[in-house]
Design an enzyme around this catalytic site. Structure first.
Site, short mmCIF file in Angstrom:
data_model
loop_
_atom_site.label_atom_id
_atom_site.label_comp_id
_atom_site.label_asym_id
_atom_site.label_seq_id
_atom_site.Cartn_x
_atom_site.Cartn_y
_atom_site.Cartn_z
CE1 TYR A 1 -3.96 -1.90 0.04
CE2 TYR A 1 -2.93 -3.41 1.61
CZ TYR A 1 -4.00 -3.16 0.69
OH TYR A 1 -4.92 -4.06 0.53
CG PHE B 1 -10.70 -1.36 10.56
CD1 PHE B 1 -10.32 -1.16 9.06
CD2 PHE B 1 -9.85 -0.54 11.37
CE1 PHE B 1 -9.34 -0.15 8.71
CE2 PHE B 1 -9.03 0.30 11.20
CZ PHE B 1 -8.67 0.32 9.94
#
Length: 411
Positions: free
Chosen positions: A123, A411
């Site tokens: 990322y 999450f």
């Protein structure tokens, strides 16, 4: 097929999620956990790419609020459920989803995006920088003792709750009290509290059901732990592990009393603490840190969606007036010079034509924005360049957080 992502329809969720499961190994979730994931998925913030009728790439986001230095909160998109089918690699699908997500977040006025990376190398090219660290420890309770306990530890009452879900309200009140105390902590979205007491038998393996113990002082709940015990034996006797899921104490005595409980559970010789902040206080209470098998890894990866709004959302530990030259190839609206002026009371960050004091990429800015990664350290690595003498030390003193930032749940 088209490589253009589109928003998920509610009727497509089962196939979309099955595609995600396949990309992460193909092991399906227990039915009750899958249903809760369906409930907490924000369909309107979820994207997919389809090849015919088959979903081959997925990505979602969640509309969180995160604690920032100074104790305030900022809007932060939690990027999640990202996958590309193994049959459709190297076709630009991930790039297309990252592009669509960041464009949407900008339109929605969300200044920060964050994720936990399944593989950290993926990322950075999209502007995400590792902003927090996670600590893991395996405390050898056969050899390690709690050498120093705070005053009042013996006065804390511990109470076991047979069904952890029955204490959900008390535990969430403790969690909410912690929110303003540490950057990176995430305010709960509706239904997320249930995720932390969901206890499918299919996922336990040979460990116990989830257990919950509350700490109480003067009749009020002041902390809690949730954990499982994994029984084990060898020729010398019991070698069980206490695997801690959640651990919060509102004061030093409550924290220490809960830690002492964990270290004293019968038939166990190891307490496993995972995904903890790097400045977790247990490290100062144990008699021998070397026998705690401590290691750290990356945690939250942060990306400023809008540089000005992201830097203006937090407070600063010292007065700061610095011009930042930011490079952002993936979101060019951030590229250019920004003057950041602020202190402990707040900040303003606006475009400027003034000469740069520091130069850095948006990735390094994301890593530093919660105050856990030092600008001087990034400069030592050649990732931040000082353009005006003295600017680096002044900005570093302002950006640093008193407490290490910590993403308080996955999450």
């Amino acid at each position: 097929m088209t490589t253009e992502p589109r928003v998920l329809r509610a009727t497509e969720w089962d196939d979309w999620y099955a595609s995600l499961e396949l990309a992460f190994g193909g092991v399906p979730l227990p039915a009750e956990k899958r249903e809760l994931y369906r409930e907490i998925t924000d369909v309107e913030r979820s994207l997919g790419v389809w090849d015919g009728g088959e979903p081959v790439a997925t990505a979602g986001s969640l509309g969180f609020e995160v604690t920032v230095p100074g104790g305030g909160r900022a809007r932060m998109a939690g990027i999640t459920m990202v996958s590309v089918a193994s049959t459709h690699r190297r076709r630009g699908l991930l790039t297309a989803m990252m592009r669509r997500q960041l464009d949407d977040l900008r339109a929605w006025g969300e200044p920060l995006a964050a994720l936990y990376a399944s593989e950290p190398g993926i990322y950075g090219r999209f502007g995400y920088g590792a902003a927090t660290r996670l600590l893991r420890a395996e405390i050898d309770t056969d050899r390690v003792r709690l050498s120093t306990l705070p005053e009042g530890t013996d006065e804390v009452r511990l109470r076991r709750v047979p069904v952890p879900a029955d204490a959900l309200a008390e535990c969430e009140a403790v969690y909410a009290a912690h929110l303003p105390t540490r950057p990176g902590m995430i305010a709960r979205l509706p239904h997320w509290d249930r995720l932390f007491v969901l206890d499918p038998a299919a996922e336990r393996g040979d460990s116990s059901p989830l257990q919950c113990v509350l700490a109480e002082r003067d009749g009020a709940v002041t902390g809690y732990v949730r954990y499982r015990v994994r029984a084990a034996w060898d020729e010398a006797g019991p070698k069980g592990k206490v695997e801690v899921q959640d651990f919060y104490g509102m004061d030093p005595a409550s924290y220490a009393a809960l830690l002492r409980h964990l270290c004293g559970i019968d038939l166990t010789s190891t307490v496993v603490l995972d995904d903890r902040p790097v400045d977790d206080p247990w490290q100062h209470l144990v008699s021998d840190i070397r026998r705690c098998r401590v290691r750290s890894s990356d945690g939250l990866h942060i990306r400023p969606v809008e540089v000005g709004a992201a830097l203006a959302a937090r407070a600063y530990s010292a007065p700061v007036d610095v011009v930042l030259e930011v490079a952002d190839a993936f979101c060019p609206w951030n590229t250019g010079r920004w003057r950041l002026s602020g202190d402990s009371g707040g900040a303003v960050c606006e475009r400027t034509a003034d000469p740069a004091d520091l130069s850095l990429s948006v990735r390094e800015l994301g890593a530093a924005c919660l105050g856990g990664v030092r600008l001087v350290s990034l400069a030592d690595a050649g990732l931040v360049r000082e353009e005006r003498a003295g600017a680096l030390a002044a900005a570093d003193a302002a950006f640093v957080s008193a407490r290490a930032p910590w993403g308080s749940h996955m999450f």
